[in-house]
Design an enzyme around this catalytic site. Structure first.
Site, PDB file in Angstrom:
ATOM      1  N   CYS A   1     -26.085 133.525   3.001  1.00 33.91           N
ATOM      2  CA  CYS A   1     -26.164 133.292   1.599  1.00 33.91           C
ATOM      3  C   CYS A   1     -25.623 134.396   0.716  1.00 33.91           C
ATOM      4  CB  CYS A   1     -27.299 132.768   1.169  1.00 33.91           C
ATOM      5  SG  CYS A   1     -28.696 133.914   1.474  1.00 33.91           S
TER       6      CYS A   1
ATOM      7  N   HIS B   1     -33.151 133.802  -0.788  1.00 33.74           N
ATOM      8  CA  HIS B   1     -31.648 133.031  -0.955  1.00 33.74           C
ATOM      9  C   HIS B   1     -31.172 134.006  -1.879  1.00 33.74           C
ATOM     10  CE1 HIS B   1     -28.726 130.011  -0.404  1.00 33.74           C
ATOM     11  NE2 HIS B   1     -29.092 129.463  -1.455  1.00 33.74           N
TER      12      HIS B   1
ATOM     13  N   ASP C   1     -24.457 127.298  -6.104  1.00 30.70           N
ATOM     14  CA  ASP C   1     -24.742 127.803  -5.000  1.00 30.70           C
ATOM     15  C   ASP C   1     -23.784 127.378  -3.939  1.00 30.70           C
ATOM     16  OD1 ASP C   1     -25.930 128.716  -2.784  1.00 30.70           O
ATOM     17  OD2 ASP C   1     -27.756 127.447  -3.204  1.00 30.70           O
TER      18      ASP C   1
END
Lengths: 657, 305
Positions: free
Chosen positions: A408, A452, A468
């Site tokens: 991520c 994250h 995202d």
């Protein structure tokens, strides 16, 4: 009982003592250096071996030698005798030596009490329920040893002292509960003696670089647990906001200088989510909350980028109540945010600029550019992996055009850079995403593996909007909890989200894990979470809110004194009632003499005592004889005349030594 | 009356030197209408003491030397066929007396022992189907050697219980012994002794013992002593109620001997070792008779209420 204290111990008692002390120390083997544990285990073993010998007591020289070895061992392992572990190691080593030295009952009592103390020191390291249960069992065994050695003859069955110990401890439960509820809590951590000792706390840090979060993701440790008063939001909404990153040097991302506080032009929707969070220690100041935090816990402030920052680092488990607004619009951007949200590092390559220029050609508005960027991640062969290949001096460029395998943080950081190239203010937000719902207890467990990173871009009319890029590449990451098995994977292997819950044993194991976690959470919430604040809440509830801190301590002392005084008076009265006035008068006479050192033995008759008094104090003979004669006549004779009784009382009152 | 008792003790003291407390205990036992067991090594004056008491109390006195071949008939008596009269005639044995000295009782077989002990309990004997009463008063003073000596049949517990007291004389102290060696033969002195009281007076005194007052506080003390012996692990088994009655009876007699009509805790303490030592057994399996030590432990452990 002095004779009793000097009694030599039997082999059976010595064996029991060695075994139970070993149990009391056992959990420390995981806390202390292995050599301390080995030394203690060796002393226990020596004790058990010696118990089989004719003379179970080692000589002075052997004990002395062992003491030297123990001390040397201690100084090698803990050269600086300052911190918690050094002190505990000293205690454990000395307990082992004491075990060898134990000969008489008195020594055994000392050793058992040291055992109790050592048991308490376990809580300096861990405070979980399992350890508490274990400690209770060992307390039971230690008390049983005290019971057993206080007996005149050894009991036939081990169960009998254990049972007696059990009933003793059972009787202590009310006292335990009262002390738990009302003993003044310190607002600081009681056992935070580990000055300078940072236990290996994992968690988000104030810097990110490629690979920092993927490392974190391999930890199954719990980051925090959240209990929702409202329905638990769906996974797509579970973005737990943590530190926000503005500045990048092309490799690392940094928090940068904190934004100055300002008035926010924030508008929020109706929907509100209320929940409480039990956060594990992080040694950082951030609290985590769903976007966007609304009501603040005490001693916490919110920054303009909606970070929750506590006044001091979180070094112990804390719990806070908070609420969030899932629908919001942050409104206008401030100037400094604009500048920092567009700042670019030096190592932007032409092909990155080319990529963004292509998107700009195709879309006129900013939202279109964002969509194109996400589409790029979706359509190009990007892989989501826990084991990304190492990247060089320009990780963003390398990742975007060469390796295309990342976690991520790779996606979030490179996406943010691309947005900035396109002239859209952007920043990286780290935190946690998702979490596992524990159906037992109905709460959310968020682990380090849920760490994250995502991006926020500022769009005209919408404010800061969460984007995202990871979701574009691996939507499964967002929609389901992240369960993985790294064994056998090589670098760059894409994560396989295809985890079917077909395996029956696995599902049972998960149920058990949930159950255990629910129990443990209850323990954290109700036992360990019973802090200073909760205590004052309880006192408020009982209408004794004025009893706070020092006053609670004083109140406790006063209350205890009153109770003890009450019990004392009750017992004294009850004892007094049985004694008739004649006896009372005589006892008073005895007490007067006792003050001058002439003490009547419990089994000494009045005539014998009078003889002794007359020998010691001939000057008192007349009075003594008179009192004794009257007492004998009244108590043992047929005389029962009130005037004689009064005469005795008068004589005793007038008696001066 | 007190005078007579005082003189009795004083007179006895001229023969048995330096043993005042033991003499007092022996007289206490007789006042309490109990039988007395004297246990000691040979030659310390057991027989002399028994003889002396008989003499001073003016009682009819007989002695049986117990041996291993003694038969019950030797104690109780035997019926002999009289040719002239054509019928059996009972020849009473030595037991028909007011004070019987059973010397070295544990040398006889249990059969002979039990014949005596039955008579002690019931104050009557049955021979050839005919029951005969024993004279009033009837005392037995038995002596025995310590059980570990050779050729003894130890008395069973139930029979030891028949004796109200067990005392031992012990060796005299240096001064008394020297006086003994320097003086005349005690046997000769004994023959010259005159009775101090008559049997009628003795019986009157025994009646007085019953009238000695026992206060509630003292009963409490006795009961505490008994219950302590039953609950403390040092005792193999506790004292029986019969032992308790014996204790109280002796304490009353002791008080009377002291010229008092109320019992004090000191009286109980004075008679307790002699009263209970032969009834107590240690829970630990020891070869030595622990009775004396246990009695003193009991006294020191129980506070006076």
């Amino acid at each position: 009982m002095i004779g009793g204290l000097q009694l030599h111990l039997s082999r059976r008692e010595l064996n029991a003592l060695a075994i139970v002390l070993f149990l009391a120390v056992a959990p420390h083997f995981f806390n202390l250096s292995i050599w301390i544990g080995l030394f203690f285990a060796a002393t226990v073993a020596l004790r058990l071996v010696l118990n089989r010998q004719k003379n179970p007591f080692p000589g002075r020289w052997l004990v002395f030698l062992l003491m030297l070895i123990g001390l040397v061992n201690l100084f090698i392992q803990y050269p600086i005798p300052l911190f918690r572990s050094a002190a505990v190691a000293l205690l454990v080593s000395m307990l082992g030596l004491k075990l060898l030295e134990v000969r008489r009952r008195r020594d055994l009592y000392v050793a058992v009490f040291l055992g109790y103390f050592t048991l308490i020191t376990q809580f300096l390291y861990r405070q979980d329920m399992l350890l508490a249960g274990y400690a209770l069992l060992v307390v039971l065994a230690l008390t049983a040893i005290l019971v057993e050695t206080s007996r005149h003859s050894p009991s036939r069955s081990l169960l009998s002292p254990l049972w007696q110990s059990f009933s003793l401890l059972g009787q202590a439960i009310p006292v335990m509960i009262i002390l738990f509820l009302f003993f003044p809590r310190l607002s600081g951590p009681l056992w935070n003696l580990g000055l300078g000792e940072q236990s290996g706390v994992t968690g988000l840090s104030d810097k990110i670089r490629p690979g920092s979060i993927s490392q974190l993701s391999q930890s199954k440790e719990v980051a925090f647990r959240a209990h929702f008063q409202d329905p638990i939001p769906p996974p797509q909404q579970r973005y737990w906001r943590g530190p926000v990153f503005w500045d990048s040097d092309g490799v690392e991302w940094d928090l940068g200088a904190e934004l100055q506080p300002r008035a926010l032009s924030l508008s929020i929707g109706e929907q509100q989510i209320n929940y409480s969070v039990i956060l594990e220690p992080t040694n950082q100041k951030w609290l985590f909350a769903l976007d966007l935090p609304d009501r603040l816990p005490p001693r916490t402030r919110v920054t303009p980028e909606f970070e929750l920052v506590r006044d001091d680092p979180i070094t112990q488990r804390i719990s806070y109540q908070i609420s969030s607004r899932p629908v919001y619009n942050t409104g206008e951007i401030a100037d400094d945010e604009w500048i920092r949200g567009l700042a670019l590092p030096d190592n932007i390559t032409p092909r990155m600029q080319q990529l963004v220029a292509d998107w700009k050609k195709q879309s006129s508005n900013t939202a279109g550019i964002v969509d194109q960027a996400l589409a790029y991640f979706r359509q190009q062969p990007f892989y989501y992996t826990l084991l990304p290949p190492l990247l060089g001096q320009n990780p963003a460029d390398q990742f975007l055009f060469e390796s295309r395998r990342g976690f991520c943080e790779h996606y979030a950081t490179s996406f943010t850079l691309l947005m900035r190239i396109a002239g859209i203010p952007a920043r990286v937000v780290t935190g946690y995403q998702g979490g596992e719902v524990n159906p037992m207890g109905d709460y959310l467990i968020v682990r380090q593996s849920d760490a994250h990173a995502w991006t926020e871009v500022w769009l005209e009319g919408q404010g800061w909007v969460r984007v995202d890029p990871t979701a574009a590449v691996a939507p499964e990451r967002i929609e389901r909890t992240f369960d993985f098995d790294l064994t056998g994977d090589t670098i760059g292997t894409p994560i396989d989200f295809n985890l079917q819950e077909s395996d029956f044993i696995k599902s049972i194991a998960r149920q058990l894990r949930w159950g255990a976690d629910a129990l443990n959470t209850g323990w954290h919430r109700w036992v360990l979470g019973y802090t200073h604040d909760r205590q004052s809440q309880l006192m408020q509830l009982l209408g004794m809110g004025f009893l706070k801190g020092r006053y609670l301590a004083i109140g406790m002392v006063v209350f205890t004194t009153l109770v003890m005084l009450g019990i004392g008076i009750y017992l004294w009265r009850n004892g007094q009632e049985k004694i008739d006035p004649i006896k009372a008068a005589y006892l008073r006479f005895c007490r007067k003499l006792a003050r001058r050192g002439i003490v009547r033995q419990p089994a000494e008759g009045p005539r014998d005592f009078a003889l002794r008094v007359n020998q010691a104090r001939p000057d008192l003979q007349q009075q003594t004889d008179q009192i004794t004669r009257l007492y004998i006549a009244l108590r043992y004779g047929r005389v029962d005349a009130p005037e004689k009784r009064q005469k005795l009382q008068r004589l005793v009152r007038g008696f001066r030594v | 009356m007190d005078n007579a008792l005082e003189r009795l003790i004083e007179q006895a003291g001229t023969i048995i030197l330096g043993k005042q407390p033991v003499i007092r205990l022996a007289i206490t036992c007789l006042l309490a209408r109990g039988h007395l067991l004297i246990e000691d090594v040979p030659g310390v004056g057991k027989t002399t003491l028994a003889h002396l008491l008989a003499r001073l109390l003016g009682l009819d006195y007989k002695r049986i030397q117990f041996t291993s071949d003694l038969l019950p008939a030797d104690i109780i008596g035997v019926s002999v066929y009289q040719r002239e009269e054509g019928r059996f005639h009972f020849h009473p044995g030595p037991i028909f007396t007011q004070l019987l000295l059973a010397d070295e009782i544990n040398r006889a077989t249990p059969k002979a022992q039990s014949a005596l002990l039955e008579a002690m309990e019931e104050k009557q004997v049955t021979a050839e189907g005919e029951t005969r009463k024993l004279p009033e008063p009837f005392f037995v003073i038995a002596t025995q050697n310590p059980a570990h000596q050779i050729g003894t049949f130890p008395l069973p517990e139930s029979q030891l219980d028949r004796f109200l007291m067990r005392i031992s004389l012990g060796y005299p102290d240096a001064r008394s012994e020297r006086a003994l060696l320097a003086g005349r033969d005690p046997r000769e002195l004994l023959d010259e002794m005159e009775p101090c009281i008559t049997p009628v007076q003795l019986q009157a005194l025994q009646k007085q013992v019953d009238q000695v007052h026992v206060a509630d506080a003292l009963l409490d003390y006795c009961q505490m002593l008994l219950s302590f012996s039953r609950s403390n692990p040092r005792f193999n088994h506790g004292l029986s109620p019969r032992a308790g009655l014996a204790l109280l009876r002796n304490a009353k007699a002791w008080a009377l001997l002291d010229g008092r009509f109320q019992v004090l805790p000191e009286d109980v303490q004075a008679v307790l070792p002699a009263t209970v030592s032969h009834r107590l057994h240690s829970s630990e399996d020891t070869a030595v008779d622990e009775g004396e030590n246990l009695a003193h432990f009991l006294l020191s452990a129980v506070p006076i209420p």
